[in-house]
Design an enzyme around this catalytic site. Sequence first.
Site, PDB file in Angstrom:
ATOM      1  N   GLU A  56     -32.065  21.425  -6.175  1.00  0.00           N
ATOM      2  CA  GLU A  56     -31.529  22.975  -5.930  1.00  0.00           C
ATOM      3  C   GLU A  56     -32.554  23.774  -5.731  1.00  0.00           C
ATOM      4  O   GLU A  56     -33.439  23.923  -6.788  1.00  0.00           O
ATOM      5  CB  GLU A  56     -30.471  23.232  -6.935  1.00  0.00           C
ATOM      6  CG  GLU A  56     -30.013  24.807  -6.626  1.00  0.00           C
ATOM      7  CD  GLU A  56     -28.926  25.020  -7.937  1.00  0.00           C
ATOM      8  OE1 GLU A  56     -28.149  24.198  -8.451  1.00  0.00           O
ATOM      9  OE2 GLU A  56     -28.939  26.186  -8.332  1.00  0.00           O
ATOM     10  N   GLU A  62     -31.365  35.528  -6.627  1.00  0.00           N
ATOM     11  CA  GLU A  62     -30.357  35.307  -7.471  1.00  0.00           C
ATOM     12  C   GLU A  62     -30.354  36.272  -8.789  1.00  0.00           C
ATOM     13  O   GLU A  62     -31.603  36.581  -9.151  1.00  0.00           O
ATOM     14  CB  GLU A  62     -30.365  33.909  -8.230  1.00  0.00           C
ATOM     15  CG  GLU A  62     -29.191  33.603  -8.815  1.00  0.00           C
ATOM     16  CD  GLU A  62     -29.198  32.228  -9.429  1.00  0.00           C
ATOM     17  OE1 GLU A  62     -28.050  31.594  -9.685  1.00  0.00           O
ATOM     18  OE2 GLU A  62     -30.287  31.528  -9.487  1.00  0.00           O
TER      19      GLU A  62
END
Length: 311
Positions: free
Chosen positions: A130, A135
Amino acid sequence: MFYSFAALSFASLVAANTYSLESNIVGQQFLSSFSFNTFADPTHGRVNYVDQPTAQAQNLTFASGNTFIMRADFTSTLNPSGPGRNSVRIQSNAQVENGVIAWDIRHMPEGCGTWPSAWTVAQVWPGEGEIDVIEGANNVGPNQSTLHTAPGCTMPSGLAMSGHPLGTNCDAVATGNVGCGVQNDAPNSFGPSFNANGGGVYAMERTPDFIKMWFWARNDPSIPSDLASGANAVNTVAWPAPYALFPSTNCNINQFFGPHNIIFDLTLCGDWAGSTYPSSGCPGTCVDFVNNNPAGFVNAFWDIASLRIFQ
Ligand SMILES: *[C@@H]1O[C@H](CO)[C@@H](O)[C@H](O)[C@H]1NC(C)=O
Ligand SMILES: CC(=O)N[C@H]1CO[C@H](CO)[C@@H](O)[C@@H]1O
């Protein structure tokens, strides 16, 4: 002889980091290039991911011209025992491996309880990795980029990057899903200040040798001309040092990262935004805030100018 040999090796060196535009996803094309995920949020957010017809009927996604908007509901007060706040999570139909992805974003979701992210992930998790590019949670940083992998991928210290490392072990399970992150110290790289400045462009390059990430705030004159002009090819050798560098030194990129889908989402509370909420300066508890303050989500939207994939 000497000159032709030199020219040949120069050409192969340049070719290795020059990528051609494969897709330029803009406006309505997001609806045909992405699928809406409607499963329960894997990060346990106070969120209810809706399907495309619902999202369009409730105007939680809106596509027009060179604009694609996706957002959380900002009108409903929730029943505390009912589902979470309606929101959107989309996943690219195409998968990507080596290449460059450029996210041109005008606005990212902001507000207490919000946890927006733009990332790539494999179907096999964490085995095929990932890569979290954009974020953060609750308006505040850490505005960070992170890898999550199977055991055996670590990052050395002293890397040539402008951001600063938050962890060296990328093993998702061993770190309690924290992974190995790099904080992007550039101003206006996340949340309200990013939005007030008109957003910017994030780029990620993945090769067998490294994963790199860059960020240019809107109107930053140092953005490479190939990226700024919307050229049909980019040459990352000519780009400045990245803010995040994840080399293959102690992490075989081909082994730890498989084919990835590109994801945009907006969850609320949950594993990260929920656990950091008490220290974020936001009022009350995260779940109560989400349930009772629809107006707190007026600015909880992505406004995406384009997503470009170069290979
Ligand atoms: C839907 O959302 C878009 C983008 O925020 C906005 O411009 C438009 O007015 C909205 N439409 C309705 C019917 O509310
Ligand atoms: C919020 C923002 O745009 N940038 C922040 C990213 O992280 C650094 C380090 O904590 C902050 O100083 C920036 O303001």
